[in-house]
Design a protein around this motif. Sequence first.
Motif, mmCIF file in Angstrom:
data_model
loop_
_atom_site.group_PDB
_atom_site.id
_atom_site.type_symbol
_atom_site.label_atom_id
_atom_site.label_comp_id
_atom_site.label_asym_id
_atom_site.label_seq_id
_atom_site.Cartn_x
_atom_site.Cartn_y
_atom_site.Cartn_z
ATOM 1 N N LEU A 169 74.624 86.560 45.319
ATOM 2 C CA LEU A 169 73.976 87.142 46.369
ATOM 3 C C LEU A 169 74.355 88.591 46.227
ATOM 4 N N GLU A 170 75.784 88.670 45.949
ATOM 5 C CA GLU A 170 76.235 90.141 45.821
ATOM 6 C C GLU A 170 75.620 90.988 44.352
ATOM 7 N N ARG A 171 75.377 90.108 43.530
ATOM 8 C CA ARG A 171 74.774 90.357 42.309
ATOM 9 C C ARG A 171 73.363 90.821 42.679
ATOM 10 N N LEU A 172 72.756 90.152 43.707
ATOM 11 C CA LEU A 172 71.353 90.402 43.781
ATOM 12 C C LEU A 172 71.301 91.445 44.774
ATOM 13 N N ALA A 173 71.977 91.878 45.764
ATOM 14 C CA ALA A 173 71.928 92.315 46.850
ATOM 15 C C ALA A 173 71.549 93.910 46.425
ATOM 16 N N PRO A 174 72.071 94.496 45.348
ATOM 17 C CA PRO A 174 71.643 95.951 45.224
ATOM 18 C C PRO A 174 70.357 96.070 44.805
ATOM 19 N N TYR A 217 83.030 78.482 61.512
ATOM 20 C CA TYR A 217 81.742 79.011 60.683
ATOM 21 C C TYR A 217 81.466 80.490 60.974
ATOM 22 N N GLY A 218 80.763 81.264 60.016
ATOM 23 C CA GLY A 218 80.381 82.315 60.573
ATOM 24 C C GLY A 218 81.538 83.564 60.148
ATOM 25 N N ARG A 219 82.745 83.051 59.792
ATOM 26 C CA ARG A 219 83.782 84.167 59.679
ATOM 27 C C ARG A 219 83.799 84.768 58.419
ATOM 28 N N ASN A 220 82.826 84.182 57.474
ATOM 29 C CA ASN A 220 82.815 84.569 56.094
ATOM 30 C C ASN A 220 82.541 86.163 55.807
ATOM 31 N N ARG A 221 83.826 87.025 55.347
ATOM 32 C CA ARG A 221 83.690 88.241 55.648
ATOM 33 C C ARG A 221 82.823 88.963 54.442
ATOM 34 N N ARG A 222 82.739 88.246 53.326
ATOM 35 C CA ARG A 222 81.576 88.888 52.443
ATOM 36 C C ARG A 222 80.336 88.697 52.906
ATOM 37 N N LEU A 223 79.967 87.805 53.385
ATOM 38 C CA LEU A 223 78.629 87.696 53.970
ATOM 39 C C LEU A 223 78.042 88.693 55.039
ATOM 40 N N GLN A 224 79.193 88.762 55.852
ATOM 41 C CA GLN A 224 79.022 90.015 57.194
ATOM 42 C C GLN A 224 79.006 91.264 56.445
ATOM 43 N N GLN A 225 79.704 91.508 55.287
ATOM 44 C CA GLN A 225 79.850 92.793 54.671
ATOM 45 C C GLN A 225 78.555 93.118 54.227
ATOM 46 N N MET A 226 77.917 92.107 53.258
ATOM 47 C CA MET A 226 76.558 92.149 52.933
ATOM 48 C C MET A 226 75.460 92.530 53.993
ATOM 49 N N LEU A 227 75.391 91.864 54.973
ATOM 50 C CA LEU A 227 74.397 92.182 55.838
ATOM 51 C C LEU A 227 74.629 93.538 56.508
ATOM 52 N N ARG A 228 75.759 93.941 56.845
ATOM 53 C CA ARG A 228 76.036 95.160 57.315
ATOM 54 C C ARG A 228 75.905 96.155 56.472
ATOM 55 N N GLU A 229 75.918 96.066 55.267
ATOM 56 C CA GLU A 229 75.696 97.059 54.097
ATOM 57 C C GLU A 229 73.809 97.114 54.069
ATOM 58 N N ASP A 246 76.706 96.182 65.207
ATOM 59 C CA ASP A 246 77.675 95.046 65.264
ATOM 60 C C ASP A 246 77.103 93.840 65.969
ATOM 61 N N THR A 247 76.199 94.301 67.029
ATOM 62 C CA THR A 247 75.507 93.352 67.883
ATOM 63 C C THR A 247 74.651 92.489 67.142
ATOM 64 N N ALA A 248 73.796 93.663 66.339
ATOM 65 C CA ALA A 248 72.736 92.815 65.462
ATOM 66 C C ALA A 248 73.406 91.769 64.422
ATOM 67 N N LEU A 249 74.558 91.966 64.075
ATOM 68 C CA LEU A 249 75.282 91.324 63.090
ATOM 69 C C LEU A 249 75.577 89.961 63.625
ATOM 70 N N GLN A 250 76.152 89.988 64.990
ATOM 71 C CA GLN A 250 76.469 88.793 65.873
ATOM 72 C C GLN A 250 75.047 87.866 66.206
ATOM 73 N N LEU A 251 74.176 88.698 66.377
ATOM 74 C CA LEU A 251 72.754 87.972 66.338
ATOM 75 C C LEU A 251 72.456 87.088 65.460
ATOM 76 N N LEU A 252 72.099 87.877 64.307
ATOM 77 C CA LEU A 252 71.958 87.286 63.050
ATOM 78 C C LEU A 252 72.642 86.069 62.553
ATOM 79 N N LEU A 253 74.087 86.083 62.860
ATOM 80 C CA LEU A 253 74.819 84.908 62.541
ATOM 81 C C LEU A 253 74.527 83.824 63.586
ATOM 82 N N ALA A 254 74.428 84.021 64.832
ATOM 83 C CA ALA A 254 74.123 83.259 65.885
ATOM 84 C C ALA A 254 72.839 82.496 65.527
ATOM 85 N N ALA A 255 71.781 83.072 65.384
ATOM 86 C CA ALA A 255 70.588 82.623 65.072
ATOM 87 C C ALA A 255 70.532 81.888 63.807
#
Lengths: 216, 199
Positions: free
Chosen positions: B74-79, B126-138, B156-165
């Motif tokens: 995913l990190e290769r794909l994201a850019p 679950y959901g603590r994965n920092r790399r995923l969170q970072q990717m979504l933030r970016e 920040d809230t959007a990220l919480q909602l994305l992970l919750a959903a």
Amino acid sequence: MNAMFKPAPDAGVRPPTRRALAKRETREKIVAAARALFIERGYEGATIREIASAAGMSTGAVFASFADKAELFAEIVANDDRDHLVAMRAAAAEAKGADALLAAFRAGYAFHLAQLPLLQAAVSVAWLTEEAARERARSFQRPVVELISGVVQAAKDSGELPARTDVSLVSDMLWDAYAANYRALLNRGLDLDGLTAFAKRQIAVILAGAGASAAA
Amino acid sequence: MSGVRQAQKAATRARVLAAARDLFDEVGYDEATVRAIAARAGVSTGGVFAAFSSKADILSQVMADRVDGLLEELERLAPHLRGSTADRLRSIFAIHYAFEMRRPRLFLAHVAAAYHLGLEPGVTPYGRNRRLQQMLREIMAGGVERGELRKDADLDTALQLLLAAYAWNYSRVVTSGADSQVLTDAMDAQIGVIVHGLA
């Protein structure tokens, strides 16, 4: 001594027999004792023997009312789910739209914060089997989603939310946020004000996006 | 430790993780015992406990290893993602669902273990994965830069909602046997609402 149940004269219902009343009273005593012990010791820590002792009866008497500890625990959780819903409904009834949702969420969190060990036990039990997870969805999730839907529908009807609002979608997302915050509660020990602050922002973002069309 | 010992240790670890991954997926977390995992891996239970502190630790490692591979991709794909912010987010989650739903029971075990508090400490919730969170933030920050999202959008809230959903969609697997496509469709709609709420 409990007050004797007296139906209205024209209720058309046979009053319960003394035996039925005694059975119910026994059951309630066991549930009350079990609740206190589960809170104090957690699910694993509380034994039927201790529960029986606290209720002032033999283990045999407990097993006459409940097949096992799991069944006893399930009844406590079912009671709690009902009380939790009542608390949320009462809070939601005082307001409308975002305010009603926030009040309901806050009431829900307050309810569980008052008996955290029970919540922890209930949550861990809920994920043990697929059957348990489905039961949890039915007993806990569905009624709350219905409550949320009522508030969202009313907000849509009153024009507070756009006419395009997909009530079902928005309600599911509000539930997701409500439920997800329980992880913050359990994992990070967030308090009521902290949870409410999260919920307020989450509700705001979701409702702001409620007008999203499917093609967005 | 000699090179041979180290290689043996690594091989044991890999065998245990592979066995655990399969067993968790077949019978679920609770039903899978360390003894059964050890037997399938062809090692002793002592050997398992030399490498892992608990069953929960094993699950944590299984998930971390699987996700590592996925995240690298995913990190290769994201850019190279194109399209609206919503579409970029949709791509990320669609890939996640397709990946996890190859072994749905394993994933549910991971979610469940995150809730087994007090019983099994040490599992990465679950959901603590920092790399995923970072990717979504970016991705969302990119949306702000491109003017699609408000400057003061509550990311920040959007990220919480994305992970919750994302997490809660998995319950649909249990309650109604949803497949990867159903989860992706649900997530697509939820992303639409969240991003619209930030616009």
